[in-house]
Write a protein that holds these residues in place. Structure first.
Motif, PDB file in Angstrom:
ATOM      1  N   UNK A 212       0.851  -1.205   0.000  1.00  0.00           N
ATOM      2  CA  UNK A 212       0.000   0.000   0.000  1.00  0.00           C
ATOM      3  C   UNK A 212       0.882   1.250   0.000  1.00  0.00           C
ATOM      4  N   UNK A 215       2.115   2.086  -3.450  1.00  0.00           N
ATOM      5  CA  UNK A 215       1.097   2.304  -4.491  1.00  0.00           C
ATOM      6  C   UNK A 215       1.345   3.600  -5.257  1.00  0.00           C
ATOM      7  N   UNK A 217      -0.499   5.929  -8.551  1.00  0.00           N
ATOM      8  CA  UNK A 217      -1.693   6.043  -9.390  1.00  0.00           C
ATOM      9  C   UNK A 217      -1.387   6.834 -10.656  1.00  0.00           C
ATOM     10  N   UNK A 249      -4.658  -5.776  -3.910  1.00  0.00           N
ATOM     11  CA  UNK A 249      -4.699  -4.450  -3.276  1.00  0.00           C
ATOM     12  C   UNK A 249      -4.978  -3.349  -4.302  1.00  0.00           C
TER      13      UNK A 249
END
Lengths: 323, 323
Positions: A212, A215, A217, A249
């Motif tokens: 996480x 991560x 985007x 996830x």
């Protein structure tokens, strides 16, 4: 083959046999373990000598189903005594690992994988079944086996795990019907579900946290990527198996169309795992272009570039398909 | 009341009514929304005027079930026209929020919560039912309603979400039987399950990552605690609702007996959420000693101390019960 014809042949083979080896596949999951255990308990109930042969460490998720009397670790010199060999949930002979040496003579292959190679003397493959557990349930009923709470637990674990807890697209009418029968044995659904679906090791939990943290985007958060460098996970004691679920996830984030995990392996190769949540992107196209494989919604490949170039190229490939 | 007697009364009340308001509870979940929608579609099928009254923003998880024709936002001045009022899945009148002003005259209360206060003129509470969806299914069958794919989806969402995807202890034989009937309508189980069980917002995902980062282990990792200071989550755009599931992270770790989330709220009070995975620790005792509440396996309280002292005292309280 018709189910009833198979059941007759099966029954005849079992009657003739003096001793039976039952074979789950390697990297054993809930379906292969639950199904072989249910079959083993049926053989116990008719006083037929049998044992389940395994060759790997018993998976920790299912250790509550392990019992010394049912399982033996395969030993080439030791295990040459059975005159009937039954594999369950095993699509091809290589999924029997080292034990394929022993799988000879009178052999039966019971499975639900469409890709099954019919490698045994007698093959029963029903790819409409949600799971091997569903087939074994129908077999035990057909054979007149009196189900017990123990068998009900094994079959429930088999069917529920292979359908992702009745969530995957293989979930069908019959597996709900069977579940409604199995629950009558007072099996503890919440306890079983917690054990098989919800329990993570500390290492897996920390790996999820790290994923996480890593991560990223892109394209208005329609693409989510986890970038894992070797040094980032080495300290977490993560093994290869733990990475399997990490793609969930990014995939489970609201609005994400394409999810990716780009990971530097221990041997420095860069592995790319892809999921698509929408028909507009076919990730198998991207994988095929990179000498990988898979299908529309799930695919993967090994990259020849470094992490950053792999990401850049991947984003470029995704962009071509994004609307 | 007997189910058949209730169904007769229900049918008579509906026949007499000219216009019906249907009431889900506040903080609407899948069960109350799916159940009220199934009922609304039944009324549509018999050309009976009805509408579902809501008063809050429609929950994003279930937005795929929202349709303009079925729902109206409650307006005190507008919504005084119905002559029959039916609440579903609503344990007491306060769970109707502002709409309790309108819930008067001919009222029916359909629910599965044991604690239901029978606040309506006609009350049907079956606490053996897994969910209100299970009751509504049986009602529609009893009323001779021809199920449609749309109704099947609503009832599947109701039953599956209230049983945690057939994982909680309220999962029963009947809900599996009903699921085996509903799946015949070709509902897309994997798509629905992904929407209701697996999708997290970016904010929720990042909050989960932060929670894992803040994990601390005590007593040989038998106790896992997430400590959240205000400044650590403020930047994540997390709302109160998102914290609900965070306790699952420490609770689901292998070997953990007691899980806790200690969180500094926006108003600086320190909230403690507790779970026990084992009968050896009764977390409600700890909560009661701190003027909180709950039961053996799940409890909570508000602490008067700062974060560090709260943690120290909690560990001391847990230690007394750990074997």
């Amino acid at each position: 083959m018709e189910f009833n014809e198979f059941l007759n042949n099966f029954s005849t083979s079992v009657k003739k046999a003096h001793s039976i080896y039952i074979y789950p596949h390697v990297s054993a999951d809930g379906d292969t373990l639950g199904s072989t255990l249910a079959l083993k308990k049926y053989f116990d109930s008719i006083d037929k000598e049998s044992v389940i042969l395994i060759e790997e460490v018993f998976p920790s998720t299912y250790k509550f189903m392990y019992d010394e009397d049912s399982f033996e670790f395969y030993d080439q010199n030791e295990h040459d005594k059975a005159d009937l060999h039954i594999s369950v949930d095993t699509g091809d002979i290589n999924r029997l690992g080292k034990r394929k040496e022993a799988f000879k003579g009178e052999t039966i292959n019971i499975d639900h994988h469409k890709t099954n190679t019919n490698y045994a003397k007698e093959n029963y493959v029903d790819y409409h079944a949600s799971s091997s557990g569903e087939i074994i349930y129908e077999m035990l009923i057909g054979l007149g086996c009196t189900l017990t709470k123990e068998i009900a637990v094994y079959l429930y674990v088999a069917i529920s795990t292979d359908t992702g807890g009745f969530r995957y697209s293989n979930t069908n009418e019959n597996c709900f019907k069977i579940a409604s029968e199995l629950i009558k044995f007072n099996i503890n659904i919440s306890d079983l579900s917690k054990k098989v679906f919800e329990t993570n090791s500390i290492e897996k939990t920390l790996l999820m946290g790290k994923a996480i943290e890593k991560l990223r985007f892109f394209f208005d958060s329609r693409v989510a990527v986890v970038l894992f460098r070797k040094e980032e996970y080495l300290t977490l004691n993560a093994n290869e198996e733990m990475f399997d679920g990490i793609i969930q996830i990014p995939r489970n984030i609201e609005g994400v169309i394409v999810a990716a995990v780009i990971r530097q392996s221990l041997d420095d190769t860069v592995k790319v795992n892809l999921r698509s949540n929408d028909d507009q992107v076919d990730v198998s196209k991207i994988a095929f272009d990179n000498n990988g494989g898979g299908h529309k919604r799930a695919a993967g490949y090994t990259s020849n570039e470094n992490m950053d170039d792999t990401l850049e190229k991947l984003l470029h490939d995704i962009e071509k398909q994004l609307k």
